[in-house]
Design an enzyme around this catalytic site. Structure first.
Site, PDB file in Angstrom:
ATOM      1  N   CYS A   8     -16.020  -2.959   8.207  1.00  0.00           N
ATOM      2  CA  CYS A   8     -14.723  -3.069   8.885  1.00  0.00           C
ATOM      3  C   CYS A   8     -14.001  -1.735   8.990  1.00  0.00           C
ATOM      4  O   CYS A   8     -12.881  -1.684   9.484  1.00  0.00           O
ATOM      5  CB  CYS A   8     -13.841  -4.106   8.202  1.00  0.00           C
ATOM      6  SG  CYS A   8     -13.357  -3.658   6.525  1.00  0.00           S
ATOM      7  N   HIS A  30       9.744  -0.149  15.088  1.00  0.00           N
ATOM      8  CA  HIS A  30       9.786  -1.407  15.841  1.00  0.00           C
ATOM      9  C   HIS A  30       9.612  -1.202  17.343  1.00  0.00           C
ATOM     10  O   HIS A  30       8.984  -2.012  18.014  1.00  0.00           O
ATOM     11  CB  HIS A  30      11.091  -2.141  15.543  1.00  0.00           C
ATOM     12  CG  HIS A  30      11.053  -2.818  14.207  1.00  0.00           C
ATOM     13  ND1 HIS A  30      12.157  -2.986  13.419  1.00  0.00           N
ATOM     14  CD2 HIS A  30      10.030  -3.357  13.525  1.00  0.00           C
ATOM     15  CE1 HIS A  30      11.811  -3.602  12.299  1.00  0.00           C
ATOM     16  NE2 HIS A  30      10.519  -3.823  12.344  1.00  0.00           N
ATOM     17  N   GLU A  33     -15.522   0.283  -0.694  1.00  0.00           N
ATOM     18  CA  GLU A  33     -15.003   1.547  -0.165  1.00  0.00           C
ATOM     19  C   GLU A  33     -14.929   2.627  -1.236  1.00  0.00           C
ATOM     20  O   GLU A  33     -14.547   3.754  -0.961  1.00  0.00           O
ATOM     21  CB  GLU A  33     -13.648   1.342   0.518  1.00  0.00           C
ATOM     22  CG  GLU A  33     -12.650   0.529  -0.260  1.00  0.00           C
ATOM     23  CD  GLU A  33     -11.402   0.150   0.551  1.00  0.00           C
ATOM     24  OE1 GLU A  33     -11.231   0.642   1.672  1.00  0.00           O
ATOM     25  OE2 GLU A  33     -10.587  -0.635   0.029  1.00  0.00           O
ATOM     26  N   ASP A  41     -12.414   4.848   3.800  1.00  0.00           N
ATOM     27  CA  ASP A  41     -12.240   5.294   2.424  1.00  0.00           C
ATOM     28  C   ASP A  41     -13.574   5.660   1.787  1.00  0.00           C
ATOM     29  O   ASP A  41     -13.625   6.519   0.909  1.00  0.00           O
ATOM     30  CB  ASP A  41     -11.542   4.204   1.596  1.00  0.00           C
ATOM     31  CG  ASP A  41     -10.037   4.247   1.811  1.00  0.00           C
ATOM     32  OD1 ASP A  41      -9.480   5.358   1.772  1.00  0.00           O
ATOM     33  OD2 ASP A  41      -9.440   3.186   2.043  1.00  0.00           O
TER      34      ASP A  41
HETATM   35  C1  PEP Z   1     -11.439   1.492   5.254  1.00  0.00           C
HETATM   36  O1  PEP Z   1     -11.085   2.141   4.268  1.00  0.00           O
HETATM   37  O2  PEP Z   1     -12.451   1.757   5.916  1.00  0.00           O
HETATM   38  C2  PEP Z   1     -10.654   0.332   5.694  1.00  0.00           C
HETATM   39  C3  PEP Z   1     -11.103  -0.487   6.623  1.00  0.00           C
HETATM   40  O3  PEP Z   1      -9.432   0.160   5.147  1.00  0.00           O
HETATM   41  P1  PEP Z   1      -8.127   1.046   5.491  1.00  0.00           P
HETATM   42  O4  PEP Z   1      -8.467   1.913   6.660  1.00  0.00           O
HETATM   43  O5  PEP Z   1      -7.050   0.066   5.797  1.00  0.00           O
HETATM   44  O6  PEP Z   1      -7.930   1.794   4.216  1.00  0.00           O
HETATM   45 MG    MG Z   2      -9.599   1.353   2.933  1.00  0.00          MG
END
Ligand code: PEP
Ligand code: MG
Length: 589
Positions: free
Chosen positions: A510, A187, A439, A463
C-alpha cells in the site's frame, strides 16, 4: 509572463482570467450605553443561533454529495453556538462594545490563541474561528454572502479562503484556485479536491502578483495557467506556455476519460494471472471517485485525517459513521482501516507526546498505544461496529509501525479488549480481519514469529525505504536517495511474500510503490497479488498488468533483485514496461 510555484493541492490544469478576491470589508462595530447591554446580548445570541442553523443547513446541503467535507461545517455550526465564544463576547458587551465589535473581538482573541500554539494544524483553526465570527457579524448586520459572483469562468486568487467562502463559490464558473497561504491539508484544499477544482496553495510571490494584477486591470484582465498536480502557476503566459498548459489540460482530460472507460476491465495478465487493485483513501469523501475508477476495495484507509484539525479526537460514533460510509461505498469489497499513524513528525495537539530528538524513530503510530490505548480501543470498537452485517474478512484493521511479535500481540490484545467491552455493553459488532503494516525491516525479518496469528499484512514501501536505506522521506536534499525501487527494499518484499505464504496470511502493498506502474511489474513478479494506491494511479497500474505475462513478470523479478542500485532497477523495469506497452500497442493496431 511571471512563473510562480506553490504546493499542489488539487490535481488538474486550469487556464482562465484571474479574479482577485480581497479580504472581506470589515464592518466596524460601535459602542453602546450600559442600559443597552442586555438587549445587545440577546441580539448576539439570536445572531449566533441563526448562524448555527445556517451552517447546519449548509453542512446538510454539502453532505448530500460530500459527506466527509460536510463535517467541516457541522463543526462550524457548533463553533457558532459555542458557549465560550458567547461568554467572551458578552464580556465585551458588558464593557461597552456593541454585538458586532464584541463578537469580532472574541473571535480574534480565540484565533490569536490558536495561532500562538505554533502548530500548523491548530493554527489553521484560527481561519475557521474568524470565518464563523464573520458569519455571525453578517447575521447581525443583515449582509449577504460575501463571495464574488464570477461573471465568467475564472481562476480566483486570494491570500487565503475560508471554508464557507470556498463552499459558496459558484462551482460551475470556478476553473481553479490559487492561494498565497494555506497548506494541502487546509479546509479550502480539501474542498477543492472534493469538488475536482484544480488548486495550488502556499504560492510564493502571489500576494505581490495579485496587487500588480489589480493595479493593471486591463479589459482583458490577467490570464493565469495553473497546474494543480505540479504546483506551477503562470501569470500572463506567453503563447508557448499557454500551448503547453493547453496540451496538459487536454491530456489530463483524455487520461481521465480513458481511465473511466477502462475502470471495469479486470487487472489480469495476458495469461490469466489476476491481481486485485485497491484504493488508498483518507476519508469517506474519496470513496466515490475510487469506486468509479475501478478500485475493488480499500487497501489503506489513513484514519489520521479524521483526527487532524480538531481540538479533541473524533468520538466512536463519528468514526463509526465514517467507517460505515466507506464500507457501504465499496460493498461487497473489503475495506482495511489503518489505526492512527500519528506522533513523531505528525503531532496532534490533544495527544500529549514529549518532544523527541528523532521523531521518525520515536513514539509514532502503534507505539503510542502502550501509554495511550484508549484512542486505539475507540477506533477498534468503531471498526467492529462498522463490520456488522458484513461477511467475515470484509472489514480489516491494521496496525502501523510494528517491529516484531510484541507489537503484533499488542494489536491482538487491544482488539480482544475492544470486543469484550462491546460484548459487555451489549453493542452489536462484527468480526474484523486483523493485520499489520510491514514498514520496519525488522518486522519482515522476523515475520515468521507472528504472521501465523494474523489474517494479513501490507507493505508500506514509503517507510520501508526510509528505515531500510536511512533516508528521511521528507528531506528534499535527499531526492537522489528517495527512489523506492531500491534492491534492498525489493529483497525485503520478496521475504515478506515468502513469510506471508508460509504463515497463510494475505499480503498487499500500500505504499507509493504499489501505484507506480513500472514498479507494479516487479511487485507482482515477486509474488504480490494485491496492490493499493491513490485512485488516480489505478488505470496506469491496470494497464501495466494487462500488458504483462508470466515471462515478463519473471524478468521483472530478476531485474528487481539484481540491482545493483535503485537507478539500475528503475532503468531495467522502465525498459521492460516500454517493451510490453509497445507490444500491446502493436497488437491493437
Ligand atoms: C507507507 O509508509 O508506505 C505507508 C503506506 O504509510 P504512510 O505513507 O501513511 O506512512
Ligand atoms: Mg508508513
Amino acid at each position: 509572463m511571471h512563473t510562480l510555484t506553490g504546493t499542489p493541492a488539487s490535481a488538474g490544469v486550469a487556464i482562465g482570467p484571474l479574479v482577485v478576491i480581497g479580504p472581506a470589508p470589515v464592518v466596524a462595530g460601535g459602542r453602546i450605553a450600559p442600559e443597552q447591554a442586555d438587549a445587545e446580548v440577546a441580539r448576539l445570541a439570536a445572531a449566533m443561533e441563526a448562524a448555527g442553523s445556517e451552517l447546519e443547513a449548509l453542512a446538510e446541503r454539502i453532505g448530500a454529495e460530500h459527506p466527509a467535507e460536510a463535517e467541516i461545517f457541522f463543526a462550524h455550526a457548533m463553533l457558532a453556538q459555542d458557549p465560550a465564544l458567547a461568554e467572551a463576547a458578552e464580556d465585551r458587551i458588558r464593557v461597552g462594545d456593541d454585538a458586532v465589535a464584541a463578537i469580532r473581538a472574541a473571535g480574534e482573541r480565540f484565533a490569536a490563541e490558536y495561532r500562538a500554539m505554533d502548530d500548523e494544524l491548530i493554527a489553521a483553526r484560527a481561519t475557521d474561528i474568524l470565518d464563523v465570527a464573520g458569519r455571525i457579524v453578517d447575521r447581525l448586520t443583515g449582509a449577504g454572502p460575501a463571495g464574488p459572483a464570477l461573471e465568467r469562468p475564472s481562476i480566483i486568487a486570494a491570500a487565503d479562503l475560508t471554508p464557507s467562502l470556498t463552499a459558496t463559490l459558484p462551482r460551475e464558473r470556478l476553473l481553479g484556485i490559487a492561494l498565497a497561504e494555506g497548506s494541502a491539508t487546509a479546509h479550502a484544499a480539501i474542498l477543492a479536491r472534493a469538488y475536482g477544482i484544480p488548486a495550488v496553495v502556499g504560492i510564493w510571490g502571489l500576494a505581490e502578483a495579485m496587487e500588480a494584477a489589480v493595479g493593471a486591470a486591463s479589459d482583458a484582465g490577467t490570464v493565469v495557467a495553473l497546474d494543480g498536480a505540479t504546483g506551477e502557476v503562470v501569470l500572463d503566459p506567453d503563447a508557448a506556455t499557454l500551448a503547453r498548459f493547453e496540451r496538459a489540460r487536454v491530456a489530463a482530460g483524455d487520461a481521465v476519460a480513458r481511465a473511466l472507460a477502462e475502470a471495469a476491465l479486470p487487472a489480469v495478465t495476458r495469461d490469466g494471472l489476476a491481481v486485485t487493485l485497491l484504493a488508498n483513501i483518507g476519508g469517506p469523501g474519496e470513496s466515490a471517485r475510487a469506486v468509479e475508477l475501478g478500485a475493488r476495495g480499500v487497501g489503506l484507509f489513513r484514519t489520521e485525517f479524521l483526527f487532524l484539525e480538531r481540538t479533541a479526537p473524533p468520538s466512536e460514533e463519528e468514526q463509526l459513521t465514517a467507517y460505515r460510509a466507506v464500507v457501504e461505498a465499496f460493498a461487497p469489497h473489503p475495506v482495511t482501516i489503518r489505526l492512527l499513524d500519528v506522533g513523531g513528525d505528525k503531532p496532534i495537539p490533544y495527544l500529549p507526546i514529549a518532544p523527541e530528538a528523532n521523531p521518525f524513530l520515536g513514539v509514532r503510530a502503534l507505539r503510542l498505544a502502550w501509554d495511550q490505548p484508549g484512542i486505539f480501543l475507540t477506533q477498534l470498537r468503531a471498526a467492529m461496529r462498522a463490520a456488522v452485517g458484513t461477511p467475515p474478512g470484509t472489514v480489516g484493521v491494521m496496525a502501523p509501525m510494528i517491529a516484531d511479535a510484541r507489537d503484533a500481540d499488542l494489536l491482538l490484545r487491544l482488539a480482544a479488549e475492544a470486543r469484550e467491552s462491546l460484548v459487555a455493553a451489549g453493542v452489536a459488532h462484527g468480526e474484523l480481519a486483523l493485520g499489520v503494516m510491514l514498514e520496519i525491516p525488522a518486522a519482515i525479518l522476523v515475520g515468521d514469529t507472528y504472521l501465523p496469528r494474523l489474517a494479513f499484512a501490507s507493505i508500506g514501501t514509503n517507510d520501508l525505504l526510509q528505515y531500510t536505506a536511512a533516508v528521511d522521506r521528507g528531506n528534499r536534499a535527499l531526492a537522489r536517495y528517495q527512489e523506492s525501487l531500491h534492491p534492498a527494499v525489493l529483497r525485503l518484499v520478496r521475504q515478506a511474500v515468502e513469510a506471508c505464504d508460509a504463515a497463510g496470511a494475505t499480503l498487499s502493498v500500500c505504499g507509493e510503490m504499489g501505484g507506480d506502474a513500472v514498479a507494479a511489474l516487479a511487485l507482482v513478479g515477486l509474488g504480490v497479488r494485491k496492490l493499493s494506491m491513490a485512485a488516480s494511479s489505478l488505470a496506469g497500474v491496470r494497464r501495466a498488468i494487462r500488458s504483462a505475462d508470466a515471462a515478463a513478470l519473471d524478468e521483472a523479478a530478476r531485474i528487481a533483485l539484481a540491482g545493483p542500485t535503485a537507478d539500475d532497477v528503475r532503468a531495467g523495469l522502465s525498459a521492460l514496461a516500454a517493451r510490453l506497452a509497445d507490444r500491446e500497442g502493436a497488437a491493437l493496431r
